[in-house]
Structure formats: structure tokens, C-alpha cells
Design an enzyme around this catalytic site. Structure first.
Site, PDB file in Angstrom:
ATOM      1  N   THR A 194      10.869   0.726  -4.280  1.00 39.90           N
ATOM      2  CA  THR A 194      11.111   1.150  -5.664  1.00 39.90           C
ATOM      3  C   THR A 194      12.581   1.473  -5.895  1.00 39.90           C
ATOM      4  OG1 THR A 194      10.698   3.011  -7.157  1.00 39.90           O
ATOM      5  CG2 THR A 194      10.377   3.446  -4.846  1.00 39.90           C
ATOM      6  N   ASP A 195      12.996   1.396  -7.151  1.00 44.42           N
ATOM      7  CA  ASP A 195      14.368   1.799  -7.498  1.00 44.42           C
ATOM      8  C   ASP A 195      14.546   3.316  -7.390  1.00 44.42           C
ATOM      9  OD1 ASP A 195      12.850   2.546  -9.702  1.00 44.42           O
ATOM     10  OD2 ASP A 195      14.199   1.671 -11.197  1.00 44.42           O
ATOM     11  N   PRO A 233       0.711  13.068 -23.936  1.00 47.73           N
ATOM     12  CA  PRO A 233       1.611  14.066 -23.356  1.00 47.73           C
ATOM     13  C   PRO A 233       2.982  13.454 -23.031  1.00 47.73           C
ATOM     14  CG  PRO A 233      -0.065  13.407 -21.748  1.00 47.73           C
ATOM     15  CD  PRO A 233      -0.292  12.583 -22.974  1.00 47.73           C
ATOM     16  N   ASP A 258       8.169  19.849 -18.916  1.00 49.57           N
ATOM     17  CA  ASP A 258       8.794  18.736 -18.216  1.00 49.57           C
ATOM     18  C   ASP A 258       8.317  18.655 -16.771  1.00 49.57           C
ATOM     19  OD1 ASP A 258      10.374  16.542 -17.968  1.00 49.57           O
ATOM     20  OD2 ASP A 258      12.289  17.567 -18.318  1.00 49.57           O
ATOM     21  N   LYS A 288       9.324   6.942   0.067  1.00 54.42           N
ATOM     22  CA  LYS A 288       9.629   5.508  -0.007  1.00 54.42           C
ATOM     23  C   LYS A 288      10.992   5.229   0.638  1.00 54.42           C
ATOM     24  CE  LYS A 288       7.645   2.541  -1.724  1.00 54.42           C
ATOM     25  NZ  LYS A 288       6.553   1.642  -1.232  1.00 54.42           N
ATOM     26  N   ARG A 342      13.560   4.820 -18.639  1.00 57.61           N
ATOM     27  CA  ARG A 342      13.032   3.957 -17.581  1.00 57.61           C
ATOM     28  C   ARG A 342      13.310   2.507 -17.956  1.00 57.61           C
ATOM     29  NH1 ARG A 342      13.265   8.132 -15.587  1.00 57.61           N
ATOM     30  NH2 ARG A 342      11.733   9.320 -14.385  1.00 57.61           N
ATOM     31  N   ASN A 386       7.021  -0.868 -13.457  1.00 53.96           N
ATOM     32  CA  ASN A 386       6.213  -2.006 -13.893  1.00 53.96           C
ATOM     33  C   ASN A 386       5.227  -1.591 -14.983  1.00 53.96           C
ATOM     34  OD1 ASN A 386       5.602  -4.247 -11.120  1.00 53.96           O
ATOM     35  ND2 ASN A 386       7.402  -2.999 -11.470  1.00 53.96           N
ATOM     36  N   ALA A 427       0.852  -1.205   0.000  1.00 50.42           N
ATOM     37  CA  ALA A 427       0.000   0.000   0.000  1.00 50.42           C
ATOM     38  C   ALA A 427       0.874   1.236   0.000  1.00 50.42           C
ATOM     39  CB  ALA A 427      -0.904   0.005   1.227  1.00 50.42           C
ATOM     40  N   TYR A 474       7.722  11.577  -3.684  1.00 46.43           N
ATOM     41  CA  TYR A 474       7.387  10.137  -3.678  1.00 46.43           C
ATOM     42  C   TYR A 474       8.601   9.309  -3.268  1.00 46.43           C
ATOM     43  CZ  TYR A 474       6.894   5.424  -5.626  1.00 46.43           C
ATOM     44  OH  TYR A 474       6.905   4.050  -5.797  1.00 46.43           O
ATOM     45  N   THR A 523       0.777   8.288   4.133  1.00 43.83           N
ATOM     46  CA  THR A 523       0.588   6.871   3.777  1.00 43.83           C
ATOM     47  C   THR A 523       1.915   6.110   3.755  1.00 43.83           C
ATOM     48  OG1 THR A 523      -1.491   7.150   2.610  1.00 43.83           O
ATOM     49  CG2 THR A 523      -0.095   5.333   1.884  1.00 43.83           C
TER      50      THR A 523
HETATM   51  P1  NAD Z   1      -1.102   1.687  -6.869  1.00 44.55           P
HETATM   52  O1  NAD Z   1      -1.149   3.171  -6.663  1.00 44.55           O
HETATM   53  O2  NAD Z   1      -1.652   1.092  -8.111  1.00 44.55           O
HETATM   54  O3  NAD Z   1      -1.887   0.977  -5.662  1.00 44.55           O
HETATM   55  C1  NAD Z   1      -1.731   1.365  -4.326  1.00 44.55           C
HETATM   56  C2  NAD Z   1      -2.761   0.627  -3.482  1.00 44.55           C
HETATM   57  O4  NAD Z   1      -2.568   1.040  -2.122  1.00 44.55           O
HETATM   58  C3  NAD Z   1      -4.209   0.951  -3.853  1.00 44.55           C
HETATM   59  O5  NAD Z   1      -4.992  -0.225  -3.835  1.00 44.55           O
HETATM   60  C4  NAD Z   1      -4.651   1.901  -2.754  1.00 44.55           C
HETATM   61  O6  NAD Z   1      -6.052   1.847  -2.479  1.00 44.55           O
HETATM   62  C5  NAD Z   1      -3.827   1.408  -1.577  1.00 44.55           C
HETATM   63  N1  NAD Z   1      -3.599   2.475  -0.594  1.00 44.55           N
HETATM   64  C6  NAD Z   1      -3.134   3.724  -0.839  1.00 44.55           C
HETATM   65  N2  NAD Z   1      -3.108   4.431   0.312  1.00 44.55           N
HETATM   66  C7  NAD Z   1      -3.552   3.589   1.296  1.00 44.55           C
HETATM   67  C8  NAD Z   1      -3.740   3.735   2.687  1.00 44.55           C
HETATM   68  N3  NAD Z   1      -3.502   4.895   3.318  1.00 44.55           N
HETATM   69  N4  NAD Z   1      -4.175   2.654   3.395  1.00 44.55           N
HETATM   70  C9  NAD Z   1      -4.433   1.480   2.772  1.00 44.55           C
HETATM   71  N5  NAD Z   1      -4.302   1.297   1.448  1.00 44.55           N
HETATM   72  C10 NAD Z   1      -3.865   2.346   0.723  1.00 44.55           C
HETATM   73  O7  NAD Z   1       0.406   1.290  -6.624  1.00 44.55           O
HETATM   74  P2  NAD Z   1       1.301   0.196  -7.368  1.00 44.55           P
HETATM   75  O8  NAD Z   1       1.834   0.786  -8.606  1.00 44.55           O
HETATM   76  O9  NAD Z   1       0.564  -1.088  -7.418  1.00 44.55           O
HETATM   77  O10 NAD Z   1       2.517   0.080  -6.343  1.00 44.55           O
HETATM   78  C11 NAD Z   1       2.472  -0.846  -5.249  1.00 44.55           C
HETATM   79  C12 NAD Z   1       3.763  -0.748  -4.459  1.00 44.55           C
HETATM   80  O11 NAD Z   1       4.864  -1.073  -5.298  1.00 44.55           O
HETATM   81  C13 NAD Z   1       4.041   0.644  -3.911  1.00 44.55           C
HETATM   82  O12 NAD Z   1       4.585   0.504  -2.616  1.00 44.55           O
HETATM   83  C14 NAD Z   1       5.059   1.231  -4.869  1.00 44.55           C
HETATM   84  O13 NAD Z   1       5.890   2.163  -4.219  1.00 44.55           O
HETATM   85  C15 NAD Z   1       5.816  -0.020  -5.273  1.00 44.55           C
HETATM   86  N6  NAD Z   1       6.432   0.029  -6.628  1.00 44.55           N
HETATM   87  C16 NAD Z   1       5.674   0.373  -7.718  1.00 44.55           C
HETATM   88  C17 NAD Z   1       6.261   0.362  -8.981  1.00 44.55           C
HETATM   89  C18 NAD Z   1       5.467   0.688 -10.226  1.00 44.55           C
HETATM   90  O14 NAD Z   1       6.039   0.750 -11.318  1.00 44.55           O
HETATM   91  N7  NAD Z   1       4.152   0.887 -10.151  1.00 44.55           N
HETATM   92  C19 NAD Z   1       7.606   0.001  -9.118  1.00 44.55           C
HETATM   93  C20 NAD Z   1       8.332  -0.358  -7.979  1.00 44.55           C
HETATM   94  C21 NAD Z   1       7.727  -0.346  -6.739  1.00 44.55           C
HETATM   95  P1  TYD Z   2       5.434   7.276 -14.717  1.00 38.95           P
HETATM   96  O1  TYD Z   2       4.644   6.213 -15.415  1.00 38.95           O
HETATM   97  O2  TYD Z   2       4.716   8.366 -13.997  1.00 38.95           O
HETATM   98  O3  TYD Z   2       6.459   6.517 -13.749  1.00 38.95           O
HETATM   99  P2  TYD Z   2       7.726   7.114 -12.897  1.00 38.95           P
HETATM  100  O4  TYD Z   2       7.643   8.588 -12.857  1.00 38.95           O
HETATM  101  O5  TYD Z   2       7.499   6.493 -11.556  1.00 38.95           O
HETATM  102  O6  TYD Z   2       8.945   6.608 -13.601  1.00 38.95           O
HETATM  103  O7  TYD Z   2       6.370   7.972 -15.800  1.00 38.95           O
HETATM  104  C1  TYD Z   2       7.274   7.216 -16.587  1.00 38.95           C
HETATM  105  C2  TYD Z   2       8.067   8.186 -17.430  1.00 38.95           C
HETATM  106  O8  TYD Z   2       7.180   8.818 -18.368  1.00 38.95           O
HETATM  107  C3  TYD Z   2       8.680   9.330 -16.623  1.00 38.95           C
HETATM  108  O9  TYD Z   2       9.957   9.635 -17.196  1.00 38.95           O
HETATM  109  C4  TYD Z   2       7.721  10.484 -16.822  1.00 38.95           C
HETATM  110  C5  TYD Z   2       7.176  10.238 -18.212  1.00 38.95           C
HETATM  111  N1  TYD Z   2       5.763  10.683 -18.438  1.00 38.95           N
HETATM  112  C6  TYD Z   2       5.452  11.439 -19.573  1.00 38.95           C
HETATM  113  O10 TYD Z   2       6.325  11.755 -20.394  1.00 38.95           O
HETATM  114  N2  TYD Z   2       4.149  11.817 -19.765  1.00 38.95           N
HETATM  115  C7  TYD Z   2       3.157  11.488 -18.891  1.00 38.95           C
HETATM  116  O11 TYD Z   2       1.982  11.892 -19.115  1.00 38.95           O
HETATM  117  C8  TYD Z   2       3.493  10.701 -17.749  1.00 38.95           C
HETATM  118  C9  TYD Z   2       2.432  10.311 -16.753  1.00 38.95           C
HETATM  119  C10 TYD Z   2       4.816  10.311 -17.570  1.00 38.95           C
END
Ligand code: NAD
Ligand code: TYD
Length: 353
Positions: free
Chosen positions: A134-135, A214, A289, A163, A223, A189, A86, A159, A104
Site C-alpha cells: 500500500t501507499d 459518518p 476524527d 505493511k 485520498r 481502491n 492476504a 496497519y 497476519t
Molecule cells: P480485504 O480485507 O478485502 O481482504 C483480505 C483477504 O485476506 C480476505 O479474503 C481475508 O480472508 C484474507 N486473510 C486475512 N487474514 C488472513 C490470514 N491470516 N490467512 C489467510 N488469509 C487471510 O483486503 P483488500 O482490500 O482486498 O486488500 C488486499 C491487499 O491489498 C492487502 O495486502 C492490502 O494491504 C493491499 N492494498 C489494499 C488497498 C485498498 O484500497 N483496499 C490499497 C493498496 C493495497
Molecule cells: P478507508 O476507506 O478506511 O481507507 P484508508 O483509511 O485506508 O485510506 O478511509 C478512507 C478515508 O475516509 C480516510 O481518510 C478515513 C475516512 N473515513 C471516514 O471519514 N468515515 C468512515 O466511516 C470511514 C470508514 C473512513
């Protein structure tokens, strides 16, 4: 029913969490999987429709910033382990609203650590707390190099700072109280059920609807993309096999400049939608940007490969094809999550770019 293990998965209704919950509910019928989620804008129980009837699945709506609620869940279920996903997860939202991320990601994580410590105080070493990170905690790279598990933390966005802070608390609880913790730091991901505020699902949604795509700055930021199912498989392995106190980086050795990735997506979408080649690229729109935009991320996942034998299972092209197919076949899902508040968010986020 008597379960071999009870696991609280936090954030199980979100993007990655729903893949982790599905994997554990279907692969481990002897585990009870308790999905603890507040159902914020990013959490959607529709993501788990196919497993919600499982005898070993339980959903509990709770906010991890609410200590009483967290303690109550832990005292009721007495979970043997936690997999903590979460979080507030979107960099652009963290720039607009950093405090939500502190609450959170930092306070919420500390509440979970405290609740787990309270129920297992005499036997902490035998109970695993897995923190998913996260990385982005490592900061940004130049043209060369990769993040390893020993790269110093250097977060730049609210963010990634939140983390990084939560990672530090998890390690502090291991050192101070002897908690059995593991942490993994994963790269970006992509896959099904990804909320369309993030680049790939947003681009798919806009291409389909003939809306501008955008691209921040010149689209040159890089990335390292990993298929979400491969992340869930890595989490499963690490949860079961890592030694206490370990950290693993997870990534697919799959670096893409944003603009190249968007062009690839456009060509896949043109083919799938029966549009002449080159049509969707015309939607690419360069916008202002992101503030403090990290230039490049790249993960060295060799420790995970050497110690636990994990490697990604699909190429990017295969994963992206599957992902596009999923979005095209799930118009209802996309429609549901992009109505209401999403419209306000989108108007606000992109109006001045
Ligand atoms: P997401 O935003 O899709 O989902 C987050 C979930 O957490 C949601 O279901 C939301 O309802 C719940 N949540 C948010 N605030 C909450 C709170 N206060 N109490 C209880 N639940 C709450 O996120 P995601 O992309 O699935 O990421 C999941 C985890 O993986 C995160 O910790 C993120 O930092 C980490 N992560 C994500 C990525 C990525 O590319 N998305 C990469 C590496 C690590
Ligand atoms: P994002 O999916 O928000 O992941 P993160 O910022 O966690 O890497 O963005 C991926 C890359 O895409 C990041 O370099 C920002 C860029 N980006 C855009 O160029 N346009 C957009 O509308 C968004 C959401 C992201």
C-alpha cells in the site's frame, strides 16, 4: 491436468484478491490459480462464484499465520509463483487491535516467504514472489508532493506499520537469499465486492438505507482513488513483466477530499434512487476524527507508465457510476456481509463518535 504455471494467490476471497483471481482464472487458462485464504470476516467465496467452477481454479482454506498449514499447502502444490494479497487491511481495526495486524501482515508474510524458500531453495531466482502493498507505508503528505518509489517509509498507523514491516522482510529475502521478489504500492481502491467497513461501500450502504454517513473530522483528508480492476490489471503486468527486485507505485492521479467524494456519491445515489437532488447529503454526519489520521495520500505512478505502459482505464466518475450500480444490483451480497458480526463491529466502531 498439466498447467504451464501454478500460482498461489493469497487473500483471493477478499476485495482486491477476488478481482486478481478472476482476472488470472479467465485470462490464463493454462495457469492453475490456487486461492489460499483463511476466510476471515473480509473473505467471502461468494465473490468468486462466477469462476469457482473453472478447471484451473482451486480454493484452499488456510491461515497464513499457521506455519504448518502454509508449509503443507506449498509442499502439496509446489507453486511456481506467489501473488500475496492476504492481509488485515482496515486502519480502524488496526487502531483497535494492532496485534492481529502483526500476526497476519508480518508473521503471515514471513511464513509465506519461508515456505516458498523451502520448496525452491536451489532455484529461487527463477520463481517469483509478488508482494502487494500500500501507499500508506510512505506516511502522509502535506498540500504538495507525491509518493514515489524512493520516498522513505514513514508509517503512522498500526496497519501501515505492519505493511511496511512486511515490505522490508520481502526485500530482505531478496537481498539475503536471492529471492525473485517484486512489490507494488497502490493507493486506495474502490469497486465491486468492497467490504462495507471502508468509506465508499459504507457510504453507499448507508445512503441506500437512509442512515447517517459518518465523516471523520471535517472531511478534509485527501485520498487518491483507483478502480480495483485497474489495480488488478497493473498486478498482471507487473507480475509478468517486472524485473526481479523492482518496486512500482500504482495510482490513478485522482485525489479527492473525503467530503467532496461523499457529496459526489450522494448526488449519484439521489439520481439512481430517484430522490430529489440534495436529499442524501442531509445524511452527512461529522464524527470524531480517526486517531493519527493521515492527511493526504497521492501516488506518482509515472514509473509504471514509462516502463510497462500502464495507465488507468476509466475516469473516477465512470468507475463510481459502475460501482454504485453494482451495489444497487447486488443487495443480497450487501445483506449477507452486513449481517451478523458486521452489526457488532459497526455498533462498536461508531458508538462513541
Ligand atoms: P480485504 O480485507 O478485502 O481482504 C483480505 C483477504 O485476506 C480476505 O479474503 C481475508 O480472508 C484474507 N486473510 C486475512 N487474514 C488472513 C490470514 N491470516 N490467512 C489467510 N488469509 C487471510 O483486503 P483488500 O482490500 O482486498 O486488500 C488486499 C491487499 O491489498 C492487502 O495486502 C492490502 O494491504 C493491499 N492494498 C489494499 C488497498 C485498498 O484500497 N483496499 C490499497 C493498496 C493495497
Ligand atoms: P478507508 O476507506 O478506511 O481507507 P484508508 O483509511 O485506508 O485510506 O478511509 C478512507 C478515508 O475516509 C480516510 O481518510 C478515513 C475516512 N473515513 C471516514 O471519514 N468515515 C468512515 O466511516 C470511514 C470508514 C473512513
Amino acid at each position: 491436468m498439466n498447467f504451464e504455471k501454478k500460482i498461489v494467490v493469497t487473500g483471493g476471497a477478499g476485495f482486491i484478491g477476488s478481482h486478481v483471481v478472476r482476472r488470472f482464472v479467465t485470462s490464463y487458462p493454462d495457469y492453475q490459480v490456487i486461492n489460499l485464504d483463511a476466510l476471515t470476516y473480509a473473505g467471502n467465496l461468494e465473490n468468486l462464484k462466477d469462476v469457482e467452477q473453472g478447471a484451473n481454479y482451486t480454493f484452499v482454506k488456510a491461515d497464513i499465520t499457521d506455519w504448518d498449514a502454509v508449509r503443507n499447502v506449498f509442499e502439496t502444490y509446489r507453486p511456481d509463483a506467489v501473488i500475496h494479497l492476504a492481509a488485515e487491511s482496515h486502519v480502524d481495526r488496526s487502531i483497535a487491535n494492532p496485534t492481529d495486524f502483526v500476526l497476519t501482515n508480518v508473521l503471515g508474510t514471513v511464513n509465506l516467504l519461508n515456505a516458498f524458500k523451502t520448496i525452491w531453495k536451489d532455484d529461487l531466482a527463477a520463481h517469483r514472489f509478488y508482494h502487494v502493498s500500500t501507499d500508506e507505508v510512505y506516511g502522509a503528505l502535506g498540500a504538495s508532493g507525491m509518493f514515489t518509489e524512493t520516498t522513505p517509509y514513514d508509517p503512522h498507523s498500526p496497519y501501515s506499520a505492519s505493511k511496511a514491516s512486511s515490505d522490508h522482510f520481502v526485500r530482505a529475502y531478496a537481498d539475503t537469499y536471492g529471492m525473485n521478489t517484486v512489490i507494488s504500492n497502490c493507493s486506495n481502491n474502490y469497486g465491486s465486492h468492497h467490504f462495507p467497513e471502508k468509506l465508499i461501500p459504507l457510504a453507499i450502504h448507508n445512503i441506500k438505507n437512509n442512515k447517517p454517513i459518518p465523516v471523520y473530522g471535517k472531511g478534509e483528508n485527501i485520498r487518491d482513488w483507483l478502480w480495483v480492476e485497474d489495480h488488478a490489471r497493473a498486478i498482471d503486468l507487473i507480475f509478468h513483466q517486472a524485473k526481479a527486485g523492482q518496486t512500482y507505485n500504482i495510482g490513478g492521479h485522482n485525489e479527492w477530499k473525503n467530503i467532496d467524494l461523499i457529496r459526489l456519491l450522494c448526488s449519484i445515489m439521489d439520481r439512481k434512487l430517484g430522490r430529489p437532488a440534495g436529499t442524501s447529503e442531509q445524511l452527512i454526519t461529522f464524527v470524531k476524527d480517526r486517531a493519527g489520521h493521515d492527511w493526504r495520500y497521492a501516488i506518482d505512478a509515472s514509473k509504471l507508465k514509462a516502463e510497462l505502459g500502464w495507465v488507468p482505464s476509466v475516469t473516477f466518475e465512470e468507475g463510481l457510476e459502475q460501482t454504485v450500480d453494482w451495489y444497487l444490483q447486488h443487495e443480497d451480497w450487501l445483506h449477507n456481509v452486513t449481517s451478523g458480526h458486521y452489526q457488532d463491529y459497526y455498533a462498536n466502531q461508531y458508538q462513541n463518535r
